[in-house]
Design an enzyme around this catalytic site. Structure first.
Site, PDB file in Angstrom:
ATOM      1  CB  ILE A  18      -1.911   0.093  -5.229  1.00 55.73           C
ATOM      2  CG1 ILE A  18      -2.983  -0.012  -6.327  1.00 55.73           C
ATOM      3  CG2 ILE A  18      -1.221   1.458  -5.264  1.00 55.73           C
ATOM      4  CD1 ILE A  18      -4.192   0.903  -6.117  1.00 55.73           C
ATOM      5  NE  ARG A  38      -4.908  -5.893   8.361  1.00 52.17           N
ATOM      6  CZ  ARG A  38      -6.185  -5.979   8.013  1.00 52.17           C
ATOM      7  NH1 ARG A  38      -7.116  -5.847   8.929  1.00 52.17           N
ATOM      8  NH2 ARG A  38      -6.536  -6.198   6.756  1.00 52.17           N
ATOM      9  CG  ASP A  60      -4.228  -3.068  12.501  1.00 54.04           C
ATOM     10  OD1 ASP A  60      -4.617  -2.102  11.813  1.00 54.04           O
ATOM     11  OD2 ASP A  60      -4.999  -3.937  12.949  1.00 54.04           O
ATOM     12  CG  ASN A  87      -1.235   1.388  -0.704  1.00 49.26           C
ATOM     13  OD1 ASN A  87      -1.871   1.691  -1.712  1.00 49.26           O
ATOM     14  ND2 ASN A  87      -1.114   0.122  -0.290  1.00 49.26           N
ATOM     15  CE1 TYR A 153     -11.797   2.689  -0.194  1.00 51.12           C
ATOM     16  CE2 TYR A 153     -12.938   3.545  -2.130  1.00 51.12           C
ATOM     17  CZ  TYR A 153     -11.790   3.031  -1.543  1.00 51.12           C
ATOM     18  OH  TYR A 153     -10.641   2.866  -2.291  1.00 51.12           O
ATOM     19  CE  LYS A 157      -9.214   5.070  -0.020  1.00 54.68           C
ATOM     20  NZ  LYS A 157      -7.782   4.835   0.309  1.00 54.68           N
ATOM     21  CB  THR A 188      -5.503  -4.540  -6.387  1.00 48.35           C
ATOM     22  OG1 THR A 188      -6.780  -4.099  -5.897  1.00 48.35           O
ATOM     23  CG2 THR A 188      -4.772  -3.395  -7.044  1.00 48.35           C
TER      24      THR A 188
HETATM   25  N1  LIG Z   1      -8.038  -1.418  -6.392  1.00 46.02           N
HETATM   26  C1  LIG Z   1      -8.751  -0.325  -6.639  1.00 46.02           C
HETATM   27  O1  LIG Z   1      -9.640  -0.325  -7.526  1.00 46.02           O
HETATM   28  C2  LIG Z   1      -8.472   0.948  -5.897  1.00 46.02           C
HETATM   29  C3  LIG Z   1      -8.942   2.154  -6.445  1.00 46.02           C
HETATM   30  C4  LIG Z   1      -8.693   3.341  -5.777  1.00 46.02           C
HETATM   31  C5  LIG Z   1      -7.991   3.337  -4.585  1.00 46.02           C
HETATM   32  N2  LIG Z   1      -7.534   2.152  -4.061  1.00 46.02           N
HETATM   33  C6  LIG Z   1      -6.806   2.220  -2.812  1.00 46.02           C
HETATM   34  O2  LIG Z   1      -5.532   1.649  -2.981  1.00 46.02           O
HETATM   35  C7  LIG Z   1      -5.050   1.203  -1.717  1.00 46.02           C
HETATM   36  C8  LIG Z   1      -4.470  -0.185  -1.882  1.00 46.02           C
HETATM   37  O3  LIG Z   1      -5.517  -1.087  -2.222  1.00 46.02           O
HETATM   38  P1  LIG Z   1      -5.352  -2.268  -3.292  1.00 46.02           P
HETATM   39  O4  LIG Z   1      -6.354  -2.037  -4.344  1.00 46.02           O
HETATM   40  O5  LIG Z   1      -3.924  -2.447  -3.645  1.00 46.02           O
HETATM   41  O6  LIG Z   1      -5.937  -3.503  -2.443  1.00 46.02           O
HETATM   42  P2  LIG Z   1      -5.248  -4.649  -1.583  1.00 46.02           P
HETATM   43  O7  LIG Z   1      -4.387  -5.492  -2.443  1.00 46.02           O
HETATM   44  O8  LIG Z   1      -6.336  -5.278  -0.800  1.00 46.02           O
HETATM   45  O9  LIG Z   1      -4.285  -3.820  -0.626  1.00 46.02           O
HETATM   46  C9  LIG Z   1      -4.623  -3.310   0.618  1.00 46.02           C
HETATM   47  C10 LIG Z   1      -3.442  -3.557   1.533  1.00 46.02           C
HETATM   48  O10 LIG Z   1      -3.676  -2.886   2.759  1.00 46.02           O
HETATM   49  C11 LIG Z   1      -3.316  -3.762   3.821  1.00 46.02           C
HETATM   50  N3  LIG Z   1      -4.142  -3.389   4.968  1.00 46.02           N
HETATM   51  C12 LIG Z   1      -5.493  -3.434   5.059  1.00 46.02           C
HETATM   52  N4  LIG Z   1      -5.876  -3.058   6.285  1.00 46.02           N
HETATM   53  C13 LIG Z   1      -4.738  -2.757   6.966  1.00 46.02           C
HETATM   54  C14 LIG Z   1      -4.484  -2.310   8.278  1.00 46.02           C
HETATM   55  N5  LIG Z   1      -5.462  -2.102   9.163  1.00 46.02           N
HETATM   56  N6  LIG Z   1      -3.194  -2.084   8.649  1.00 46.02           N
HETATM   57  C15 LIG Z   1      -2.183  -2.296   7.774  1.00 46.02           C
HETATM   58  N7  LIG Z   1      -2.368  -2.723   6.509  1.00 46.02           N
HETATM   59  C16 LIG Z   1      -3.636  -2.956   6.126  1.00 46.02           C
HETATM   60  C17 LIG Z   1      -3.605  -5.176   3.313  1.00 46.02           C
HETATM   61  O11 LIG Z   1      -2.733  -6.146   3.905  1.00 46.02           O
HETATM   62  P3  LIG Z   1      -3.107  -6.914   5.273  1.00 46.02           P
HETATM   63  O12 LIG Z   1      -4.494  -7.437   5.085  1.00 46.02           O
HETATM   64  O13 LIG Z   1      -2.056  -7.973   5.370  1.00 46.02           O
HETATM   65  O14 LIG Z   1      -2.980  -5.909   6.359  1.00 46.02           O
HETATM   66  C18 LIG Z   1      -3.284  -5.049   1.831  1.00 46.02           C
HETATM   67  O15 LIG Z   1      -1.948  -5.425   1.554  1.00 46.02           O
HETATM   68  C19 LIG Z   1      -6.230   1.301  -0.748  1.00 46.02           C
HETATM   69  O16 LIG Z   1      -6.092   2.462   0.045  1.00 46.02           O
HETATM   70  C20 LIG Z   1      -7.433   1.429  -1.678  1.00 46.02           C
HETATM   71  O17 LIG Z   1      -8.486   2.118  -1.067  1.00 46.02           O
HETATM   72  C21 LIG Z   1      -7.753   0.956  -4.696  1.00 46.02           C
END
Ligand SMILES: NC(=O)c1ccc[n+]([C@@H]2O[C@H](COP(=O)([O-])OP(=O)(O)OC[C@H]3O[C@@H](n4cnc5c(N)ncnc54)[C@H](OP(=O)(O)O)[C@@H]3O)[C@@H](O)[C@H]2O)c1
Length: 256
Positions: A18, A38, A60, A87, A153, A157, A188
């Protein structure tokens, strides 16, 4: 939508999923985007798609000094920040009986305190008296309703939704709006990890696990990252000046 051209945005968790879709959508509107995450290599790969507009800034969100330094450097190199998208997040799951204090703390730290830190440093990086700014959190439908096996979680949220409501009211006369988007299950890497966790329990195939998660949405499908990004773009656009403290569900009707 009036132009966002030339503005400076900081997006956390920007390298994948996202966050990457949001960063690219902002860049397409002419925004200079600082990419926080990170893994430097992941950020650099994304930035290579549009080097003029996408700028890696490894940090981070659970490390205050590292995040502060990333905002400070972004401000020096690209000027005051006017759009901040919190995000970065992670979703560990376990039945409540196995939710130990370590997992509890980790979920709150990255999903809730990480958002607080991002907004705090983001506000400090905005130009004083500019009269315009956007703080957007990527929360979740788990910020609006409960799901089994993800109590920490969900708590985090829900906390993000509360933070956005409070700060939206607090900043209401400054021209800075504060909102959340609440995606349902979105295609994702995070979703892929959740599917693998379910499959590893040995009761469902990959296909069955995906179907079970998709059935959370009345539309019966997953959300695309670009659909979340377009909601964020709208919240950043001037047509949304009167919208603050809101949590916009992008979930095919899973919550309201
Ligand atoms: N996919 C879903 O179904 C869904 C649904 C509702 C909400 N969300 C929310 O959407 C957001 C993005 O998630 P996503 O689904 O796109 O998953 P994702 O691809 O795993 O993205 C999460 C991103 O956050 C970064 N991250 C994680 N821990 C971090 C830290 N301590 N410091 C800095 N960056 C950090 C990760 O990169 P690094 O590991 O390189 O740091 C990764 O690029 C999240 O907040 C998630 O809770 C997702």
């Amino acid at each position: 939508m009036a132009s966002l051209e030339g503005r400076h945005a900081v997006v956390t968790g920007a390298g994948t999923g996202i966050g990457a879709a949001i960063a690219e959508a902002l860049a397409d509107e002419g925004v200079r985007v600082t990419l926080v995450g990170r893994r430097r290599d992941v950020l650099e790969r994304l930035a290579a798609r549009s080097p003029e507009r996408l700028h890696p800034a490894p940090a981070d969100v659970t490390d205050d000094a590292s995040l502060r330094a990333a905002f400070a450097r972004a401000g020096r190199e690209r000027g005051p920040v006017s759009i901040v998208v919190a995000n970065a997040g992670a979703a560990a799951s376990a039945p409540f009986s196995r939710l130990d204090p370590g997992m509890w703390a980790e979920m709150l730290e990255v999903n809730l305190t990480g958002c607080y830190r991002t907004f705090r440093h983001g506000l400090a990086a905005m130009e004083r008296g500019a009269g315009w700014g956007r703080l957007v959190a990527v929360a979740s439908t788990a910020g609006l309703k409960g799901y089994p096996y993800v109590a920490a979680y969900c708590a985090a949220k829900h906390g993000v939704v509360g933070l956005v409501r409070a700060l939206g009211v607090e900043l209401a006369r400054t021209g800075i709006t504060v909102n959340a988007v609440c995606p349902g299950f979105t295609e994702t890497p995070l979703l892929e990890r959740s599917v693998r966790t379910i499959v590893a329990q040995g009761t469902m195939s990959d296909e069955e696990a995906r179907a079970a998660l998709a059935s959370d949405s009345p539309m019966g499908r997953f959300i695309e990252p670009g659909e979340v990004a377009r909601a964020v773009l709208w919240l950043c656009g001037p047509g949304s000046d009167a919208v603050t403290g809101q949590s916009v569900s992008v979930s095919g009707g899973a919550t309201w």
